[in-house]
Design an enzyme around this catalytic site. Structure first.
Site, PDB file in Angstrom:
ATOM      1  N   GLU A   6       0.852  -1.185   0.000  1.00  0.00           N
ATOM      2  CA  GLU A   6       0.000   0.000   0.000  1.00  0.00           C
ATOM      3  C   GLU A   6       0.895   1.245   0.000  1.00  0.00           C
ATOM      4  O   GLU A   6       1.841   1.301   0.786  1.00  0.00           O
ATOM      5  CB  GLU A   6      -0.911   0.032   1.239  1.00  0.00           C
ATOM      6  CG  GLU A   6      -1.919   1.154   1.139  1.00  0.00           C
ATOM      7  CD  GLU A   6      -2.918   1.181   2.314  1.00  0.00           C
ATOM      8  OE1 GLU A   6      -2.844   0.310   3.198  1.00  0.00           O
ATOM      9  OE2 GLU A   6      -3.752   2.087   2.303  1.00  0.00           O
ATOM     10  N   ALA A  52       2.198  -0.167  10.826  1.00  0.00           N
ATOM     11  CA  ALA A  52       1.846  -1.549  10.512  1.00  0.00           C
ATOM     12  C   ALA A  52       1.008  -1.569   9.245  1.00  0.00           C
ATOM     13  O   ALA A  52       0.588  -0.518   8.759  1.00  0.00           O
ATOM     14  CB  ALA A  52       1.059  -2.166  11.657  1.00  0.00           C
ATOM     15  N   MET A  53       0.740  -2.784   8.746  1.00  0.00           N
ATOM     16  CA  MET A  53       0.003  -2.904   7.492  1.00  0.00           C
ATOM     17  C   MET A  53      -0.922  -4.112   7.536  1.00  0.00           C
ATOM     18  O   MET A  53      -0.528  -5.201   7.921  1.00  0.00           O
ATOM     19  CB  MET A  53       1.013  -3.020   6.332  1.00  0.00           C
ATOM     20  CG  MET A  53       0.389  -3.224   4.986  1.00  0.00           C
ATOM     21  SD  MET A  53      -0.631  -1.795   4.478  1.00  0.00           S
ATOM     22  CE  MET A  53      -1.847  -2.610   3.481  1.00  0.00           C
ATOM     23  N   GLU A  54      -2.145  -3.886   7.078  1.00  0.00           N
ATOM     24  CA  GLU A  54      -3.231  -4.849   7.268  1.00  0.00           C
ATOM     25  C   GLU A  54      -3.346  -5.914   6.179  1.00  0.00           C
ATOM     26  O   GLU A  54      -4.447  -6.451   5.973  1.00  0.00           O
ATOM     27  CB  GLU A  54      -4.547  -4.065   7.337  1.00  0.00           C
ATOM     28  CG  GLU A  54      -5.013  -3.421   6.011  1.00  0.00           C
ATOM     29  CD  GLU A  54      -4.649  -1.951   5.842  1.00  0.00           C
ATOM     30  OE1 GLU A  54      -3.680  -1.519   6.482  1.00  0.00           O
ATOM     31  OE2 GLU A  54      -5.324  -1.247   5.082  1.00  0.00           O
ATOM     32  N   HIS A  62      -6.325  -2.042  15.310  1.00  0.00           N
ATOM     33  CA  HIS A  62      -6.580  -1.298  14.065  1.00  0.00           C
ATOM     34  C   HIS A  62      -6.354  -2.199  12.847  1.00  0.00           C
ATOM     35  O   HIS A  62      -7.220  -2.309  11.966  1.00  0.00           O
ATOM     36  CB  HIS A  62      -5.660  -0.075  14.027  1.00  0.00           C
ATOM     37  CG  HIS A  62      -5.806   0.764  12.801  1.00  0.00           C
ATOM     38  ND1 HIS A  62      -6.600   1.893  12.766  1.00  0.00           N
ATOM     39  CD2 HIS A  62      -5.282   0.641  11.555  1.00  0.00           C
ATOM     40  CE1 HIS A  62      -6.551   2.419  11.560  1.00  0.00           C
ATOM     41  NE2 HIS A  62      -5.752   1.685  10.806  1.00  0.00           N
ATOM     42  N   GLU A  63      -5.208  -2.867  12.814  1.00  0.00           N
ATOM     43  CA  GLU A  63      -4.913  -3.691  11.623  1.00  0.00           C
ATOM     44  C   GLU A  63      -5.881  -4.875  11.556  1.00  0.00           C
ATOM     45  O   GLU A  63      -6.338  -5.245  10.478  1.00  0.00           O
ATOM     46  CB  GLU A  63      -3.458  -4.180  11.641  1.00  0.00           C
ATOM     47  CG  GLU A  63      -2.411  -3.083  11.789  1.00  0.00           C
ATOM     48  CD  GLU A  63      -2.556  -1.910  10.850  1.00  0.00           C
ATOM     49  OE1 GLU A  63      -3.117  -2.073   9.749  1.00  0.00           O
ATOM     50  OE2 GLU A  63      -2.128  -0.793  11.220  1.00  0.00           O
ATOM     51  N   HIS A  91      -9.200  -3.816  10.169  1.00  0.00           N
ATOM     52  CA  HIS A  91      -9.187  -3.594   8.716  1.00  0.00           C
ATOM     53  C   HIS A  91      -9.680  -4.831   7.954  1.00  0.00           C
ATOM     54  O   HIS A  91     -10.083  -4.718   6.800  1.00  0.00           O
ATOM     55  CB  HIS A  91      -7.776  -3.268   8.233  1.00  0.00           C
ATOM     56  CG  HIS A  91      -7.459  -1.804   8.161  1.00  0.00           C
ATOM     57  ND1 HIS A  91      -8.306  -0.878   7.600  1.00  0.00           N
ATOM     58  CD2 HIS A  91      -6.349  -1.104   8.538  1.00  0.00           C
ATOM     59  CE1 HIS A  91      -7.735   0.333   7.652  1.00  0.00           C
ATOM     60  NE2 HIS A  91      -6.557   0.217   8.225  1.00  0.00           N
ATOM     61  N   GLU A 113      -9.757   4.158   6.385  1.00  0.00           N
ATOM     62  CA  GLU A 113      -8.910   4.614   7.491  1.00  0.00           C
ATOM     63  C   GLU A 113      -9.705   5.364   8.568  1.00  0.00           C
ATOM     64  O   GLU A 113      -9.520   5.127   9.750  1.00  0.00           O
ATOM     65  CB  GLU A 113      -7.741   5.452   6.973  1.00  0.00           C
ATOM     66  CG  GLU A 113      -6.761   4.676   6.097  1.00  0.00           C
ATOM     67  CD  GLU A 113      -6.184   3.432   6.762  1.00  0.00           C
ATOM     68  OE1 GLU A 113      -6.326   3.259   7.985  1.00  0.00           O
ATOM     69  OE2 GLU A 113      -5.606   2.596   6.031  1.00  0.00           O
TER      70      GLU A 113
HETATM   71  N1  B3K Z   1      -2.953   1.026   5.677  1.00  0.00           N
HETATM   72  C1  B3K Z   1      -1.651   1.183   6.264  1.00  0.00           C
HETATM   73  C2  B3K Z   1      -0.950   2.425   5.858  1.00  0.00           C
HETATM   74  C3  B3K Z   1      -0.292   2.348   4.556  1.00  0.00           C
HETATM   75  C4  B3K Z   1       0.557   3.580   4.330  1.00  0.00           C
HETATM   76  C5  B3K Z   1       1.083   3.652   2.952  1.00  0.00           C
HETATM   77  N2  B3K Z   1       1.962   4.769   2.795  1.00  0.00           N
HETATM   78  C6  B3K Z   1      -1.684   1.092   7.749  1.00  0.00           C
HETATM   79  C7  B3K Z   1      -2.966   1.421   8.390  1.00  0.00           C
HETATM   80  O1  B3K Z   1      -3.506   2.498   8.289  1.00  0.00           O
HETATM   81  O2  B3K Z   1      -3.517   0.561   9.004  1.00  0.00           O
HETATM   82 ZN    ZN Z   2      -5.423   1.820   8.834  1.00  0.00          ZN
END
Ligand code: B3K
Ligand code: ZN
Length: 867
Positions: free
Chosen positions: A129, A272-274, A307-308, A311, A330
């Site tokens: 992302e 972090a990333m989901e 949060h993750e 998502h 978000e």
């Molecule tokens: N969705 C990711 C953020 C990605 C950022 C890209 N530059 C984390 C989050 O908001 O949960």
């Molecule tokens: Zn997020």
């Protein structure tokens, strides 16, 4: 670099994709310098996509080895290859459906931008992302193209992970990875956009657990870490299980794969990333033990894990049609994680903390050159729009929506959203339509929250005559870049009334300020009431109203709304500071100090609430406040005044603070729960406010006897403030082997340096052998320690702080444009300051902007700030 002339992308130009994808098969043969990625993708013409056109695939920094369509190799003259993608003309396509196959080569070891497939400490990992997948293979890298993925990973590494469920039954049985496998296959049945793709491979260890869903499905949970970090995963695992339970209970959402994996990575651009079924985390938001992590770290871990995880439904099962709709996932997911934390901890404390952050980050953004809509309408680099406005204001908009339609209406709308849009890529229009359909409410005016930037200001006028109280509220929204004029927003204002003796006569009700002006009339009153307005911070607005001192003292002592109680104290503190700033002979009003003392001494109040009430506004907050009162903020004077007031409070409250310090020792058995953490917060606040009274003697005892990182760090900060010559060395010697603790060591030395030596301190630390500037956490620790942690140092009148930041941004931009662009927002407030500082800051910004080969990311940021 993408290409020579980065393009502006406009929401108005959205076109549906020409082709959809039925299935994606990827296979990776991992190698640091020459990873081979083979793809087999079945395309079909989009029935809603207009005429069947060319096949346009995104791709960057890829070495194309071969390409085929329906088994027939493509010659180089049968496609157009550019720096940003590959196009096969419609004439070369066999029909409406076809299979695309390609093999490309990439070099993860050379990928320092940490976007796409890259390496961190010998481990492979991905961050896709927003548009990182195009650095892995040719693909329509846009969120409205969703497909199921099957992924095979080959390498000599023991653990190879991707999204979905493992296809090798042995893996599911023995996830520790010590199997003699050289390839692992994963299948994710849920259609997803490419930005949710993930791959991880390395010598990792799993901390494992299980969870049974409300649908009676047994899920394997794994947190993957490096050898030696296994004993720091318990809290993250506990937070994950609590998040899963909460989402079932509150939103009726259950997890939908057989396995849920989390991986901790040291080099990561954000928190972090989901990715579907395979969340990748910055290790600082997973790894925690009482000795190495503070209560604040535990709180963040809980929040980010939640949060993750959340998502999975709000973002993954239902995603965004295009990146303009980012707040759809978000804003909603932040709101959900805020609700979760409020349920896990103290709801009022959580609300106060969230509002402090909102004002510090989002109001600041909204007041400057980077102001933009919650749903932006154009961008050059989408990574520049993962902002406080999209996230935090996006969450506030949903909080208001819930207030307007009520909890039941909200619940019905959300269930309709999940039913109607599961598996789709949606827009804000889809989101608002479910609320309109579920509740019958017309939200056309409310929608302006998504399309107007700037923080609304609300003024009020009161009248009391013959037992009737009338309150007239008026709103204005200031001009922002590209938006000179605004229409009135729909602002829900929760308010109650108190009698002059502090008894609540009218409990909370919500009025909607829908026009430029509205009046509320309350009759039958014996005396003029004291209004408590914007309770719980019911809308993200600035209330341009300063009640007189006695009314605020009354609200501080008696309001039934904890948020407004805190707000009254905060407003008195701000006013006190501004008074001291404009006239150095002004002393704080004794009634203010006594009010604080009574509050601190009131054991019926939560300790963490009291700690928040004793915390003074930040220096940045005071600078913004000064500006609003017609003063040009002077960061050095602000620093000195804040320090002076802190010492005056410490001296005045000493007996109470000493009592609290002694009474609140939670003992040796550490738990990160909110109750214990609250006690430590108040105790450490007491320590901090009084450290000057004994030249740090108690802080030294506190530091030496600390049994956990929260206490140790509180002592460390006091001793740095008191100029203890040995403390930095001692801390270093104890923790030099621990990268996460050493980030704290770097940050605190800079943020607690005296302003006149802060730049020199930061500069010296960049020469330390452990300063690895390519690691985003370490870079942020030192450079962010100055820009965010030491405003008086950063804004040193010499301009040294600006020059230091500009030099580092130019350097970092060549390797990691995303983090460089994000850190450049330290300059966003340049218009606040005096002309000398303005010239120095714009000079630094221009120097960055004129650097040859600057990334589109940083080019866009500097252009917006200088516009
Ligand atoms: N969705 C990711 C953020 C990605 C950022 C890209 N530059 C984390 C989050 O908001 O949960
Ligand atoms: Zn997020």
């Amino acid at each position: 670099m993408k290409d020579a002339a980065p393009q502006t992308i406009n929401l108005a130009d959205y076109q549906p994709p020409a082709y959809l994808i039925d299935a994606v098969h990827l296979s990776f043969r991992l190698d640091p310098k020459a990873t081979r990625v083979r793809s087999r993708i079945t395309f079909r013409a989009n029935p809603d996509g207009g005429d069947r056109g060319d096949l346009v695939l995104d791709g960057e920094n890829l070495k194309l080895i071969s390409a085929r369509i329906d088994d027939s190799p493509l010659n180089t003259d049968e496609y157009l290859l550019t720096e940003i993608g590959l196009t096969v003309p419609a004439a070369r396509l066999p029909g409406d459906s076809f299979t695309w196959e390609a093999e490309v080569e990439i070099a993860p070891e050379d990928n320092t931008a940490l976007e796409g497939l890259y390496m961190s400490n010998g481990m492979y990992c991905t961050q896709c992302e927003a548009e990182g997948f195009r650095k892995i293979t040719y693909y329509p890298d846009r969120p409205d193209v969703m497909a199921p993925f099957t992924v095979t990973v080959e390498s000599a590494l023991p653990v190879m992970l991707s999204n979905g469920n493992p296809q090798d039954p042995d893996f599911a049985r023995n996830p520790d990875g010590n199997l003699p496998v050289s390839a692992t296959t994963w299948h994710d049945p849920w259609p997803k956009p490419a930005y949710l793709f993930a791959l991880v491979a390395g010598d990792l260890r799993a901390v494992s657990d299980r969870f049974t869903t409300m649908e009676a499905k047994d899920i394997a949970l794994n947190i993957w870490v490096r050898l030696g970090d296994e004993d720091r995963c318990a809290y993250a695992m506990d937070a994950l299980k609590r998040s899963m339970t909460w989402d079932e209970q509150v939103y009726r959402r259950a997890y939908d794969l057989e396995m849920f994996n989390i991986v901790a990575v040291d080099d990561f651009n954000m928190g972090a990333m989901e990715n579907k079924g395979l969340n990748v985390f910055n290790s600082k938001f997973v790894l925690a033990s009482p000795e190495t992590a503070t209560d604040r770290d535990f709180d963040f871990i809980e929040r980010i894990i939640a949060h993750e995880y959340f998502h999975n439904w709000t973002g993954n099962r239902i995603t965004c049609r295009d990146w303009f709709q980012l707040c759809l996932k978000e804003g909603l997911t932040v709101f959900r994680d805020q609700q979760f934390s409020a349920d896990m901890r103290s709801a009022p404390v959580k609300r106060i903390e969230d509002v402090v952050q909102l004002r510090a980050r989002q109001f600041r953004e909204d007041a400057g050159p980077l102001a933009h809509n919650v749903r932006p309408e154009h961008y050059v680099e989408i990574n520049n729009f993962y902002t406080a406005t999209v996230y935090e204001k996006g969450a506030e908009v949903i909080r208001m929506l819930r207030l307007i339609v009520g909890p039941d209406g909200y619940d019905q709308a959300l269930q309709l959203y999940f039913d109607r849009h599961d598996g789709q890529a949606c827009t804000i229009e889809d989101w608002l339509a479910v609320f309109e359909d579920a509740t019958g409410r017309d939200l056309s005016q409310f929608k302006r929250w998504y399309s107007q930037a700037g923080t609304p200001r609300v003024t009020l006028e009161e009248q009391f005559r013959n037992g009737t109280y009338s309150l007239t509220l008026r709103q204005t929204i200031p001009p922002t870049p590209d938006q000179p004029r605004k229409e009135p927003a729909l602002i829900p204002i929760a308010f109650g009334l108190l009698s002059p003796r502090g008894v609540e006569t009218h409990p909370t009700r919500v009025i909607e300020l829908a026009d430029a002006e509205t009046t509320v009339i309350v009759g039958g009153l014996a005396e003029k009431p004291v209004p408590s307005l914007l309770r719980g911070f019911s809308a993200p607005v600035i209330l341009d109203h300063t009640p007189d001192f006695t009314d605020r003292a009354l609200l501080l002592a008696h309001d039934t709304d904890p948020f407004n109680r805190w707000e009254a104290g905060r407003s008195l503190a701000r006013e006190t500071l501004l008074g001291m700033l404009s006239d150095t002979n002004t002393a704080p009003a004794p009634a203010f100090l006594d009010g604080l003392m009574h509050l601190a001494d009131d054991d019926s109040l939560d300790p963490d609430f009291r700690a928040l009430a004793l915390a003074l506004p930040s220096e940045d907050d005071i600078a913004q406040g000064a500006l609003e009162h017609g003063l040009v903020p002077d960061p050095s004077a602000i620093h000195a005044t804040r320090k002076a007031l802190k010492e005056i409070i410490g001296t005045h409250l000493r007996p109470v603070l000493d009592r609290l310090y002694d009474a609140l020792d939670p003992g040796p058995d550490y738990s990160p729960d909110a109750i214990q953490a609250g006690k430590r917060a108040l105790r450490n606040t007491a320590l901090g406010l009084t450290a000057h009274l004994d030249q740090g003697a108690r802080a030294r005892t506190h530091y030496d006897g600390a049994g956990n990182m929260t206490d140790q760090l509180a002592g460390f900060a006091c001793l740095l403030d008191q100029g203890d010559p040995d403390i930095a060395g001692q801390f270093h010697d104890q923790w030099q082997g621990d990268r996460l603790v050493m980030d704290k060591w770097f940050t605190l030395q800079v943020s607690h340096a005296a302003p006149d030596v802060a730049v020199a301190t930061a500069e010296a630390l960049t020469g330390h052998p452990l300063f690895d500037w390519k690691n985003p956490n370490r870079f942020r620790a030192v450079i962010g320690g100055l820009t965010a942690g030491n405003p008086a140092g950063f804004h040193d009148p010499s301009g040294a702080g600006y020059g230091f930041l500009a030099d580092w941004l130019i350097r970092l931009d060549r390797t990691n444009p995303q983090t460089a662009a994000r850190m450049s927002t330290a300059f966003e407030t340049w218009k606040r300051y005096d002309t000398d500082r303005q010239a120095l800051m714009t000079g630094a910004l221009n120097r960055i902007a004129q650097t040859r080969g600057l990334s589109p990311d940083l080019t866009e940021m500097t252009a917006r700030m200088l516009a």
